[in-house]
Structures are given as C-alpha cells and as structure tokens.
Design a protein around this motif. Structure first.
Motif, short mmCIF file in Angstrom:
data_model
loop_
_atom_site.label_atom_id
_atom_site.label_comp_id
_atom_site.label_asym_id
_atom_site.label_seq_id
_atom_site.Cartn_x
_atom_site.Cartn_y
_atom_site.Cartn_z
N VAL A 205 0.86 -1.19 0.00
CA VAL A 205 0.00 0.00 0.00
C VAL A 205 0.89 1.23 0.00
O VAL A 205 1.79 1.35 0.83
CB VAL A 205 -0.93 0.03 1.24
N VAL A 206 0.67 2.12 -0.94
CA VAL A 206 1.48 3.35 -1.03
C VAL A 206 0.56 4.57 -1.04
O VAL A 206 -0.36 4.66 -1.85
CB VAL A 206 2.36 3.34 -2.30
N LEU A 207 0.81 5.49 -0.12
CA LEU A 207 0.11 6.78 -0.13
C LEU A 207 1.12 7.82 -0.60
O LEU A 207 2.23 7.90 -0.04
CB LEU A 207 -0.38 7.18 1.26
N LYS A 208 0.74 8.58 -1.62
CA LYS A 208 1.67 9.53 -2.19
C LYS A 208 1.08 10.94 -2.10
O LYS A 208 0.04 11.21 -2.72
CB LYS A 208 1.92 9.14 -3.66
N ASP A 209 1.71 11.76 -1.29
CA ASP A 209 1.29 13.17 -1.15
C ASP A 209 -0.21 13.35 -0.99
O ASP A 209 -0.83 14.18 -1.67
CB ASP A 209 1.76 13.98 -2.37
N VAL A 210 -0.79 12.56 -0.09
CA VAL A 210 -2.25 12.61 0.08
C VAL A 210 -2.65 13.81 0.94
O VAL A 210 -2.19 13.98 2.07
CB VAL A 210 -2.77 11.30 0.70
N THR A 211 -3.51 14.63 0.38
CA THR A 211 -4.07 15.76 1.10
C THR A 211 -5.59 15.63 1.04
O THR A 211 -6.14 15.27 0.00
CB THR A 211 -3.62 17.09 0.45
N PHE A 212 -6.25 15.85 2.16
CA PHE A 212 -7.69 15.59 2.21
C PHE A 212 -8.38 16.41 3.30
O PHE A 212 -7.81 16.68 4.34
CB PHE A 212 -7.92 14.09 2.48
N GLY A 213 -9.63 16.79 3.03
CA GLY A 213 -10.49 17.39 4.04
C GLY A 213 -11.90 16.89 3.83
O GLY A 213 -12.28 16.57 2.70
N VAL B 253 3.22 7.39 2.79
CA VAL B 253 3.42 6.15 3.55
C VAL B 253 3.65 5.02 2.56
O VAL B 253 2.96 4.95 1.55
CB VAL B 253 2.17 5.80 4.40
N THR B 254 4.64 4.18 2.82
CA THR B 254 4.80 2.97 2.01
C THR B 254 4.77 1.77 2.94
O THR B 254 5.60 1.65 3.83
CB THR B 254 6.14 2.98 1.22
N ALA B 255 3.77 0.91 2.72
CA ALA B 255 3.66 -0.33 3.50
C ALA B 255 3.99 -1.47 2.56
O ALA B 255 3.31 -1.69 1.57
CB ALA B 255 2.25 -0.48 4.05
N LYS B 256 5.07 -2.19 2.86
CA LYS B 256 5.44 -3.34 2.03
C LYS B 256 4.56 -4.52 2.43
O LYS B 256 4.05 -4.58 3.55
CB LYS B 256 6.92 -3.68 2.25
N PRO B 257 4.38 -5.46 1.51
CA PRO B 257 3.51 -6.61 1.82
C PRO B 257 3.89 -7.28 3.13
O PRO B 257 5.07 -7.55 3.36
CB PRO B 257 3.73 -7.55 0.63
N GLY B 258 2.92 -7.47 4.00
CA GLY B 258 3.15 -8.16 5.27
C GLY B 258 3.62 -7.28 6.41
O GLY B 258 3.71 -7.75 7.54
N GLN B 259 3.91 -6.02 6.13
CA GLN B 259 4.38 -5.15 7.21
C GLN B 259 3.25 -4.72 8.13
O GLN B 259 2.08 -4.67 7.73
CB GLN B 259 5.03 -3.89 6.63
#
Ligand code: DUT
Ligand code: MG
Length: 241
Positions: free
Chosen positions: A7-15, A28-34
């Motif tokens: 799962v990779v979140l890249k420059d996520v901005t939200f409201g 955020v970068t989550a490698k498989p199984g982390q």
C-alpha cells in the motif's frame, strides 16, 4: 507466489469539507506483510487515513496505490475483498452469528467459522448464546455487549483472506483480560497481511515495523519503537506520559 498487500500513499491531502484540511501531504509505504501503526492525539487524522485507503471518501490531492494499482481504478467490490477491517464502530447485520462471521467469505465452512471465532476469543460466548452460532442478532447486534460485537468483527476479519488488514482501536471495548487473551489471535490475524493498526494503548503498537506519529494531519515522526524513543520527541512524550 509473492504475497500481496503493498500500500502506497503519495502526497495525500484531504479534508471532509472544503477549506478544512484534515490530512496534509501524507506519504506512507507499506510493504507486503508489514505492520504499520498510526499514533497521535485524538483528531490527528488516524482514522481518516484508513477511511481513504478504504476509499470511503475520494482524495482531493495525491494518490493511493494497492499493489501498484491506483485505487481510483479498483472496483469497490474488489477493494472490499482485499481489505479486512475491525473498526471503532462495529458493523453487524440482523442475521445469525454464523452469517455475520462468514460475511464476505460465503464459501467458508462451519469449521472455518468456529476456527475464526476461536482466534477472536468469541467461541465461548457464542456457545453460551441461546442458539449458539445460529442465534439471530438483532439489528446491529443490539443483543450483544459492545465487546462481544467487537469480538465478532475480529472473527470476521480472521476468516477473511484479504491481504490488507485495518485495525482501528480493534480491542477498545473488551476488558484487559480478554484483550491479553486475544493478543495471540491478533498475531495470527496479522500474519502474512499488511496491517494498519491504530491504538491509543502504545503497548499494542510497539512491535510494529513502522510507527507513524500524526499531529494535526501531518506526519511529525516515524520509525520503530526504539528509534522513536531514542529521538525523544512526541512519541517519547506519549509513551512516557
Ligand atoms: N472529521 C470530520 N468529519 C468526519 C470525521 C472526522 O470533519 O466524518 C474531522 C475531525 C478531526 C479530523 O477530521 O478534526 C480527524 O479525525 P479522525 O477521525 O481521523 O481522527 P483520529 O486521529 O482517528 O482521532 P481519534 O483518536 O479520536 O479516533
Ligand atoms: Mg480514530
């Protein structure tokens, strides 16, 4: 076969509403199984991040990728079968206990249902219900305690084969003794899955591969438990109270 669940979140901005930014440039970068833990004060944006991974809301800026595919291009059904979750507000439907656990895994056998309930420490209370696994739950599980509802949600996650797991205060409603008891089950639940865990109790996040500290929607620190303690910053403050 390579395990899935990157799962990779890249420059996520939200409201949630225009003009009020809740998350600012989150990477955020989550490698498989982390196992990735989000910590931070109330309102920091922890649940919001998982809401976006689930695509409960559309992101304004930035992108989220699962196994390299932009989640905007993943069908909602497919996203649902890739992500199992145990959330703060538990969702049960009026149906039997068995149906509630099998939700999303209709091919599951009765044995698998019982095995999942055991992982979640739900088996013994289910056996004490009037009709056991065939007991009909009133709307949203009204005839169960909050902790029992949470255990059924954990069982539902345990039976799921989703490579991604989201635990948002997953054991917040169970007593300390049950929580201790569940911990081993939780380890089995997380095995071979990418897990995002949110917990106020820092004892449940300390063994994460990466701990991300959020404040007012921004990542202010990240690292392992030891690294963050050495840093002596916000995590250290939270941890030493
Ligand atoms: N917020 C909304 N609308 C929503 C949900 C949240 O405006 O439907 C706001 C409240 C808060 C911010 O977004 O200012 C972040 O909320 P979130 O629920 O992500 O915070 P948290 O870190 O999960 O807090 P808690 O530890 O209390 O669960
Ligand atoms: Mg929250």
């Amino acid at each position: 076969r390579r395990i899935k669940g990157e799962v990779v979140l890249k420059d996520v901005t939200f409201g949630y509403v225009p003009g009020k930014t809740v998350l600012k440039r989150i990477n955020v970068t989550a490698k498989p199984g982390q196992k990735i833990a989000f910590v931070g004060s109330t309102g920091a944006g922890k649940t919001t991040i998982t809401n976006l991974i689930n695509r409960f809301y559309e992101i304004e800026e930035g992108e989220i990728y699962i196994d390299g595919i932009n989640i905007r291009r993943i069908k909602k059904d497919s996203l649902r079968s890739n992500i199992a979750m145990v959330l703060q507000d538990t969702h049960l439907f009026s149906g039997t206990v068995r149906e509630n656990i099998r939700y999303g895994r209709l091919d599951a056998t009765d044995e698998e249902v019982v095995a999942a309930a055991k992982i979640a420490c739900a088996h013994s209370f289910i056996e004490r219900l009037p009709e056991g696994y065939d007991t009909v739950l009133e709307g949203d599980g009204a005839n169960l305690s909050q902790g029992e509802r949470q255990l059924l949600n954990i069982a539902r996650a345990a039976i799921s084969k989703a490579p991604i797991l989201i635990l948002d205060e997953a054991t917040s409603s169970v007593d300390t003794r049950t929580e201790k008891y569940i911990e081993r089950g939780m380890d089995r639940l997380m095995k071979n899955r990418t897990t995002f865990v949110i917990a106020h109790r820092l004892s449940t996040v300390r063994n994460a591969d990466l701990i991300i500290v959020l404040e007012h929607g921004e990542i202010i620190e990240q690292g392992t438990h030891e690294e963050l303690l050495d840093l002596g910053g916000r995590y250290y403050q939270l941890y030493t109270g």
